[in-house]
Design an enzyme around this catalytic site. Structure first.
Site, PDB file in Angstrom:
ATOM      1  N   SER A  98     -16.424 -64.550   3.209  1.00  0.00           N
ATOM      2  CA  SER A  98     -16.785 -64.527   2.063  1.00  0.00           C
ATOM      3  C   SER A  98     -18.734 -64.560   2.329  1.00  0.00           C
ATOM      4  CB  SER A  98     -15.865 -65.811   0.946  1.00  0.00           C
ATOM      5  OG  SER A  98     -16.815 -65.011   0.016  1.00  0.00           O
ATOM      6  N   HIS A 125     -22.369 -58.216  -2.476  1.00  0.00           N
ATOM      7  CA  HIS A 125     -21.210 -59.407  -1.663  1.00  0.00           C
ATOM      8  C   HIS A 125     -20.601 -58.871  -1.174  1.00  0.00           C
ATOM      9  CE1 HIS A 125     -16.900 -58.792  -2.232  1.00  0.00           C
ATOM     10  NE2 HIS A 125     -17.000 -60.089  -2.516  1.00  0.00           N
ATOM     11  N   ASN A 129     -16.576 -59.311   1.823  1.00  0.00           N
ATOM     12  CA  ASN A 129     -15.581 -60.591   1.511  1.00  0.00           C
ATOM     13  C   ASN A 129     -14.287 -59.661   2.173  1.00  0.00           C
ATOM     14  OD1 ASN A 129     -12.799 -59.825  -0.069  1.00  0.00           O
ATOM     15  ND2 ASN A 129     -13.118 -62.216   1.152  1.00  0.00           N
ATOM     16  N   THR A 130     -13.617 -60.048   3.516  1.00  0.00           N
ATOM     17  CA  THR A 130     -12.613 -59.476   4.434  1.00  0.00           C
ATOM     18  C   THR A 130     -12.088 -61.152   4.539  1.00  0.00           C
ATOM     19  OG1 THR A 130     -14.112 -59.583   6.594  1.00  0.00           O
ATOM     20  CG2 THR A 130     -13.923 -57.372   5.386  1.00  0.00           C
ATOM     21  N   ARG A 131     -10.592 -60.370   4.687  1.00  0.00           N
ATOM     22  CA  ARG A 131      -9.545 -61.551   4.574  1.00  0.00           C
ATOM     23  C   ARG A 131      -8.150 -60.988   4.987  1.00  0.00           C
ATOM     24  NH1 ARG A 131     -10.262 -60.335  -0.783  1.00  0.00           N
ATOM     25  NH2 ARG A 131      -8.498 -59.653  -1.881  1.00  0.00           N
ATOM     26  N   HIS A 170     -24.020 -46.515   0.579  1.00  0.00           N
ATOM     27  CA  HIS A 170     -22.307 -45.776   1.013  1.00  0.00           C
ATOM     28  C   HIS A 170     -22.571 -44.819   1.578  1.00  0.00           C
ATOM     29  CE1 HIS A 170     -20.745 -46.716  -3.819  1.00  0.00           C
ATOM     30  NE2 HIS A 170     -22.137 -47.250  -3.875  1.00  0.00           N
ATOM     31  N   HIS A 222     -15.745 -57.158 -20.723  1.00  0.00           N
ATOM     32  CA  HIS A 222     -16.401 -57.600 -22.406  1.00  0.00           C
ATOM     33  C   HIS A 222     -18.113 -57.521 -22.627  1.00  0.00           C
ATOM     34  CE1 HIS A 222     -17.188 -60.582 -19.072  1.00  0.00           C
ATOM     35  NE2 HIS A 222     -18.822 -60.944 -20.271  1.00  0.00           N
ATOM     36  N   GLY A 265      -6.416 -75.129  -4.790  1.00  0.00           N
ATOM     37  CA  GLY A 265      -7.246 -76.608  -4.024  1.00  0.00           C
ATOM     38  C   GLY A 265      -8.451 -76.642  -3.398  1.00  0.00           C
TER      39      GLY A 265
END
Length: 286
Positions: free
Chosen positions: A108, A122, A124-126, A156, A186, A269
């Site tokens: 991340s 940003h 992230n790979t998981r 892009h 919002h 956690g």
């Protein structure tokens, strides 16, 4: 469905990618404006609560190019709490109520830049595993406070080149998903200029899905580094800095209220400092 070898392969790749990005960012710092010392990452091991696993939190603050950047790697396991089980069951994860054990590994990254013309980013790979299922997820999106069309186009275009060999509809599908996911309801606006986002990717072919996730990770530096290098010396004004700080406020709102990874990390956690490393060093609301 233990998939021990596959899990080890994925975790090792995410760790390798983390090492390469950290080295590339420190090399960019060496070439940055000379008004400050070149930044370096502070590396800290992390632990996941009372269950198992941990990772590495790598954060650089106050650099020449990066005002704050975090590149985290983790490999964790344990038992999902009831809220996480319910969220995954709602997404159609099979068997999650029968056996709530899980394993997850990933990288991340969030970078907040010193120059207002250099876009925040940003990535992230998981991989996620439960006894009943496995899947990949992640993506990357660009978050300029001062949008420059040529930078958006380069970002892009690079992602499209990474996606196309793996599925003719992957770029368009995952770009649309990013446009929907990285939206701030919002505020009624996107948090940036998009990128790609995918989750729950399981075509039934682990090697193919891992190869795509590998390609997304490989595409990150070619997509972002040229933009950071191009903009790190660009002159800017107090008004540009004001726009940057206000945009960072939007970024912080999104990550605290909507981001799926932030919610999961805090709920299961993991080290709170590592989960919240994505927050900017300074932000402003008006």
């Amino acid at each position: 469905m233990q998939m021990q070898a596959e899990r080890e392969q994925a975790a090792a790749w995410f760790r390798t990618l983390r090492d390469r990005i950290v080295a590339a960012f420190e090399a960019l710092e060496d070439d940055g404006p000379r008004d400050l010392p070149a930044g370096r990452f502070e590396v800290k091991p992390t632990q996941r609560g009372e269950d198992g696993g941990g990772g590495l939190m790598s954060v650089m603050r106050g650099g020449r190019v990066f005002e704050k950047v975090g590149v985290n790697w983790s490999a964790v396991h344990g038992t999902l709490g009831l809220a996480a089980q319910q969220a995954m069951a709602a997404r159609g994860v099979p068997g999650i109520g029968d056996d709530p054990r899980f394993w997850a590994s990933g990288i991340s990254l969030v970078a907040h830049m010193r120059n207002p013309y250099a876009p925040a980013v940003h990535m992230n790979t998981r991989m996620f595993w439960t006894p009943g299922a496995w899947w990949f997820g992640g993506g990357t999106d660009l978050n300029p406070c001062l949008e420059l069309p040529e930078d958006t186009q380069h970002f892009h275009d690079t992602l499209r080149l990474a996606c196309d060999p793996h599925g003719p509809d992957y770029y368009d599908r995952f770009k649309a998903w990013a446009d929907e996911y990285f939206f701030i309801p919002h505020r009624g606006r996107a948090r940036g200029v998009g990128g790609i986002f995918y989750d729950d990717l399981n075509t039934g072919d682990w090697q193919a899905d891992f190869a795509f996730t590998h390609a997304v990770g490989e595409a990150f530096l070619p997509a972002f580094l040229p933009l950071a290098r191009r903009r790190m010396d660009q002159p800017w004004t107090d008004a540009d800095r004001e726009a940057q700080l206000i945009h960072r406020g939007l970024y912080a709102e999104y990550n605290l209220v909507y981001d799926r990874g932030t919610k999961f990390g805090l709920a299961t956690g993991h080290d709170a400092e590592a989960v919240l490393m994505s927050l900017p060093p300074l932000a402003k609301w008006v």
